[in-house]
Write a protein that holds these residues in place. Structure first.
Motif, PDB file in Angstrom:
ATOM      1  N   MET A 234       0.827  -1.201   0.000  1.00 48.37           N
ATOM      2  CA  MET A 234       0.000   0.000   0.000  1.00 48.37           C
ATOM      3  C   MET A 234       0.866   1.256   0.000  1.00 48.37           C
ATOM      4  N   ARG A 235       1.907   1.254   0.813  1.00 46.68           N
ATOM      5  CA  ARG A 235       2.793   2.429   0.866  1.00 46.68           C
ATOM      6  C   ARG A 235       3.530   2.634  -0.459  1.00 46.68           C
ATOM      7  N   ALA A 236       3.932   1.551  -1.078  1.00 49.85           N
ATOM      8  CA  ALA A 236       4.647   1.665  -2.349  1.00 49.85           C
ATOM      9  C   ALA A 236       3.725   2.232  -3.437  1.00 49.85           C
ATOM     10  N   ILE A 237       2.477   1.778  -3.464  1.00 49.97           N
ATOM     11  CA  ILE A 237       1.523   2.284  -4.449  1.00 49.97           C
ATOM     12  C   ILE A 237       1.234   3.762  -4.196  1.00 49.97           C
ATOM     13  N   LYS A 238       1.042   4.117  -2.938  1.00 46.50           N
ATOM     14  CA  LYS A 238       0.798   5.519  -2.579  1.00 46.50           C
ATOM     15  C   LYS A 238       1.972   6.391  -3.015  1.00 46.50           C
ATOM     16  N   ALA A 239       3.188   5.952  -2.756  1.00 48.75           N
ATOM     17  CA  ALA A 239       4.370   6.734  -3.116  1.00 48.75           C
ATOM     18  C   ALA A 239       4.499   6.889  -4.620  1.00 48.75           C
ATOM     19  N   ALA A 240       4.113   5.871  -5.369  1.00 48.06           N
ATOM     20  CA  ALA A 240       4.205   5.937  -6.820  1.00 48.06           C
ATOM     21  C   ALA A 240       3.195   6.912  -7.410  1.00 48.06           C
ATOM     22  N   PHE A 241       1.971   6.914  -6.884  1.00 46.82           N
ATOM     23  CA  PHE A 241       0.932   7.802  -7.401  1.00 46.82           C
ATOM     24  C   PHE A 241       1.066   9.219  -6.842  1.00 46.82           C
ATOM     25  N   ASP A 242       1.355   9.325  -5.568  1.00 49.24           N
ATOM     26  CA  ASP A 242       1.296  10.609  -4.862  1.00 49.24           C
ATOM     27  C   ASP A 242       2.552  10.806  -4.021  1.00 49.24           C
ATOM     28  N   PRO A 243       3.711  11.014  -4.650  1.00 52.53           N
ATOM     29  CA  PRO A 243       4.977  11.066  -3.916  1.00 52.53           C
ATOM     30  C   PRO A 243       5.055  12.192  -2.884  1.00 52.53           C
ATOM     31  N   HIS A 244       4.284  13.242  -3.062  1.00 54.80           N
ATOM     32  CA  HIS A 244       4.326  14.366  -2.125  1.00 54.80           C
ATOM     33  C   HIS A 244       3.229  14.286  -1.055  1.00 54.80           C
ATOM     34  N   GLY A 245       2.417  13.248  -1.115  1.00 52.95           N
ATOM     35  CA  GLY A 245       1.404  13.033  -0.080  1.00 52.95           C
ATOM     36  C   GLY A 245       0.355  14.111   0.010  1.00 52.95           C
ATOM     37  N   LEU A 246      -0.098  14.624  -1.126  1.00 48.55           N
ATOM     38  CA  LEU A 246      -1.052  15.734  -1.134  1.00 48.55           C
ATOM     39  C   LEU A 246      -2.501  15.300  -1.280  1.00 48.55           C
ATOM     40  N   PHE A 247      -2.744  14.020  -1.553  1.00 54.32           N
ATOM     41  CA  PHE A 247      -4.117  13.561  -1.734  1.00 54.32           C
ATOM     42  C   PHE A 247      -4.633  12.892  -0.456  1.00 54.32           C
ATOM     43  N   ASN A 248      -5.670  13.522   0.119  1.00 55.62           N
ATOM     44  CA  ASN A 248      -6.344  13.012   1.319  1.00 55.62           C
ATOM     45  C   ASN A 248      -5.361  12.559   2.388  1.00 55.62           C
ATOM     46  N   PRO A 249      -4.518  13.474   2.865  1.00 53.87           N
ATOM     47  CA  PRO A 249      -3.500  13.095   3.859  1.00 53.87           C
ATOM     48  C   PRO A 249      -4.113  12.579   5.152  1.00 53.87           C
ATOM     49  N   GLY A 250      -3.432  11.623   5.759  1.00 49.38           N
ATOM     50  CA  GLY A 250      -3.869  11.085   7.043  1.00 49.38           C
ATOM     51  C   GLY A 250      -4.936  10.027   6.963  1.00 49.38           C
ATOM     52  N   LYS A 251      -5.297   9.617   5.747  1.00 50.38           N
ATOM     53  CA  LYS A 251      -6.338   8.605   5.586  1.00 50.38           C
ATOM     54  C   LYS A 251      -5.738   7.311   5.038  1.00 50.38           C
ATOM     55  N   LEU A 252      -6.315   6.207   5.420  1.00 49.97           N
ATOM     56  CA  LEU A 252      -6.086   4.867   4.890  1.00 49.97           C
ATOM     57  C   LEU A 252      -4.693   4.301   5.167  1.00 49.97           C
ATOM     58  N   ILE A 253      -3.620   4.998   4.805  1.00 47.59           N
ATOM     59  CA  ILE A 253      -2.264   4.467   4.941  1.00 47.59           C
ATOM     60  C   ILE A 253      -1.757   4.649   6.362  1.00 47.59           C
ATOM     61  N   PRO A 254      -1.444   3.569   7.083  1.00 46.93           N
ATOM     62  CA  PRO A 254      -0.938   3.703   8.454  1.00 46.93           C
ATOM     63  C   PRO A 254       0.354   4.513   8.501  1.00 46.93           C
ATOM     64  N   LEU A 255       0.486   5.345   9.528  1.00 50.05           N
ATOM     65  CA  LEU A 255       1.710   6.111   9.726  1.00 50.05           C
ATOM     66  C   LEU A 255       2.827   5.192  10.200  1.00 50.05           C
ATOM     67  N   PRO A 256       4.083   5.584  10.027  1.00 49.27           N
ATOM     68  CA  PRO A 256       5.195   4.698  10.408  1.00 49.27           C
ATOM     69  C   PRO A 256       5.126   4.174  11.835  1.00 49.27           C
ATOM     70  N   HIS A 257       4.737   5.036  12.788  1.00 48.26           N
ATOM     71  CA  HIS A 257       4.700   4.593  14.193  1.00 48.26           C
ATOM     72  C   HIS A 257       3.499   3.690  14.501  1.00 48.26           C
ATOM     73  N   GLU A 258       2.587   3.549  13.505  1.00 49.14           N
ATOM     74  CA  GLU A 258       1.393   2.725  13.726  1.00 49.14           C
ATOM     75  C   GLU A 258       1.546   1.305  13.226  1.00 49.14           C
ATOM     76  N   THR A 259       2.718   0.948  12.758  1.00 47.07           N
ATOM     77  CA  THR A 259       2.952  -0.408  12.284  1.00 47.07           C
ATOM     78  C   THR A 259       4.186  -0.989  12.956  1.00 47.07           C
ATOM     79  N   THR A 260       4.211  -2.314  13.028  1.00 48.45           N
ATOM     80  CA  THR A 260       5.350  -2.984  13.660  1.00 48.45           C
ATOM     81  C   THR A 260       6.580  -2.926  12.781  1.00 48.45           C
ATOM     82  N   GLN A 261       6.361  -2.700  11.439  1.00 46.39           N
ATOM     83  CA  GLN A 261       7.497  -2.671  10.549  1.00 46.39           C
ATOM     84  C   GLN A 261       8.058  -1.256  10.379  1.00 46.39           C
ATOM     85  N   GLY A 262       7.414  -0.261  10.960  1.00 43.24           N
ATOM     86  CA  GLY A 262       7.912   1.108  10.889  1.00 43.24           C
ATOM     87  C   GLY A 262       7.613   1.788   9.593  1.00 43.24           C
TER      88      GLY A 262
END
Length: 482
Positions: A454-482
């Motif tokens: 999911m993070r890789a797809i998000k980065a490919a489509f929206d590298p600057h994170g300008l589309f609907n920020p804070g939704k759907l994609i877990p933040l680094p501190h919210e996952t065990t893998q960072g």
């Protein structure tokens, strides 16, 4: 905060009808439907067509301004609420409300993102067709939001979720380019299916501006029944019997706890129980026919219910005598969420488990939650045919500070319910999406491969994170893998 000089540039692009800056006009669109998430936005941008959307997105990218796509603002998980720090603008698709075409021959409707679901239903009916997805918010939910959240509803058993009904998509990508994928081709092997990536992406990969949607023949006749049963297990037995006797004409199959029915009867004026006997659980079933050949759906449903009585599955039953009564039965189902909300502070869960496990889950999860959190009450209703459970844990009676209770107990109850869902082989989101409400839980419970992809797809489509920020994609501190 976003400066007025930047707002002026959007004003020059879209004109006075395309930019809303009055705080009073903006305020209703900065909170979610349940009133749990609240944000700020300096303006609402309202493009009139896909070219204006593309120009708006391109300008936002140039200025480094985040955008939150929004339709009817009926998200149950805060998926269309802007950030609280005012760092984003709302991109409203409500002005784009044209049905561009509707072809009975192709069984296809091309609708812009701002088309309200009930309006599509009416247009399809006028052409002797129908769009087979319905839900309680059909009077305000829009096509763009339904696509972006892969909405479900009461007819998934027969027709599938939105993902199965979308034949093509037009969308604007984060760099302002228009993806024109409205061609409804049955065979198309040009690599990755961009359409499917955008469906259910919650506006994080692109702004859906239009969709080609599959229509089906209008219903020539239907039968709607209400059946009282002793348990969800008996409801499942009734479903399997109905499938065996009625085949794929079973359009809807809903299971409702008696307590939940009581909430509707006490809150929604003019509602009444379809059956005289009070039973622990209830089933709403609809059987449809696309033609008028005998036997009709009413006769066939009556025959199936007769078998259910013979086998001890049904306790009491009623079949709607006319269309008005059928609508009254469905009104009860469509009023469940509103009635639950009126009961006071609660935590609501849109979850799914394998169909075979759903009856036990509905009973055992409620009992376990009440035992683990004394004073709470729990109940559920759901689409038994697809395993979707709407599960509610209500605050102890007399709780006056709902937000305080949620702040104090919410995280623990969330974890308890979601752990039970995962243990049953289910999903923490069946049809409402992840939004911001379930983002951390997705990060906690999803396997690393899913989050990484999911993070890789998000980065490919929206590298600057300008589309609907804070939704759907877990933040680094919210996952065990960072």
């Amino acid at each position: 905060m976003i400066g007025q000089d930047n707002i002026a540039r959007f004003m020059a692009l879209l004109g006075p009808k395309g930019v809303v800056t009055d705080p009073e006009d903006i305020a209703p669109w900065t909170s979610d439907w349940r009133g749990r998430f609240h944000g700020k936005a300096a303006a609402i941008l309202s493009p009139a067509d896909v070219q204006e959307v593309a120009a708006t997105v391109a300008l936002a990218a140039e200025l480094g301004i985040a955008l939150v796509p929004q339709g009817g603002n009926t998200s149950m998980v805060g998926g269309a609420t802007p950030p609280a720090d005012g760092s984003a603008l709302i991109l409203s698709l409500r002005r784009m409300n044209r049905i561009r075409s509707l072809s009975p021959d192709d069984n296809l409707a091309i609708c812009e993102a701002g088309v309200i679901l009930s309006n599509l239903h009416d247009a399809a009916a006028a052409a002797e067709r129908r769009f087979p997805l319905s839900l309680g918010a059909k009077g305000s939910a829009t096509i763009g939001g339904l696509v972006s959240t892969n909405a479900g509803g009461t007819q998934v058993l027969r027709h599938g979720t939105m993902r199965a009904l979308v034949e093509g998509i037009e969308a604007v990508l984060p760099d302002g380019r228009i993806f024109n994928g409205l061609d409804a081709l049955k065979k198309d092997n040009r690599g990755y299916d961009i359409k499917q990536l955008l469906i259910g992406a919650e506006g994080t990969l692109g702004v859906v501006t239009a969709a080609a949607l599959r229509l089906v023949p209008a219903i020539a006749a239907r039968a709607v029944g209400w059946v009282g049963v002793a348990s969800p297990a008996d409801a499942l037995a009734l479903l399997r019997l109905a499938e065996a006797e009625l085949g794929d004409s079973v359009e809807g199959f809903e299971v409702i706890a008696d307590e939940t029915l009581g909430f509707v009867l006490g809150h929604i004026h003019g509602t009444r129980s379809p059956i005289a006997t009070r039973t622990p659980w209830h089933v709403l079933i609809e059987v449809d026919h696309g033609d008028l050949r005998d036997p009709g759906p009413g006769e066939r449903l009556e025959g199936a219910l007769a078998l259910a009585f013979e086998r001890g599955i049904a306790i009491d039953a009623a079949i709607a005598a006319n269309e008005a009564q059928a609508e009254a039965f469905w009104r009860i189902r469509e009023s469940l969420s509103e009635s639950e909300k009126a009961q006071g502070p609660a935590l609501q869960y849109d979850i799914s488990v394998p169909v075979a496990r759903m009856p036990a889950f509905m009973i055992e999860a409620a009992q376990a939650a009440q035992a683990r959190f004394p004073g709470t009450t729990a109940s559920s209703f759901g689409h038994l045919g697809d395993g979707n459970v709407h599960f509610h844990v209500r605050a102890p009676k007399g709780t006056s500070d709902g937000p305080g209770w949620i702040a104090d107990q919410g995280q623990a109850i969330n974890a308890f319910v979601h752990d039970a869902v995962v243990a049953a082989g289910g999903s923490i989101s069946a049809e409402h999406g992840i939004g911001q409400m379930k983002r951390a839980e997705l990060g906690r419970l999803a396997e690393p491969a899913r989050i990484g992809a999911m993070r890789a797809i998000k980065a490919a489509f929206d590298p600057h994170g300008l589309f609907n920020p804070g939704k759907l994609i877990p933040l680094p501190h919210e996952t065990t893998q960072g």
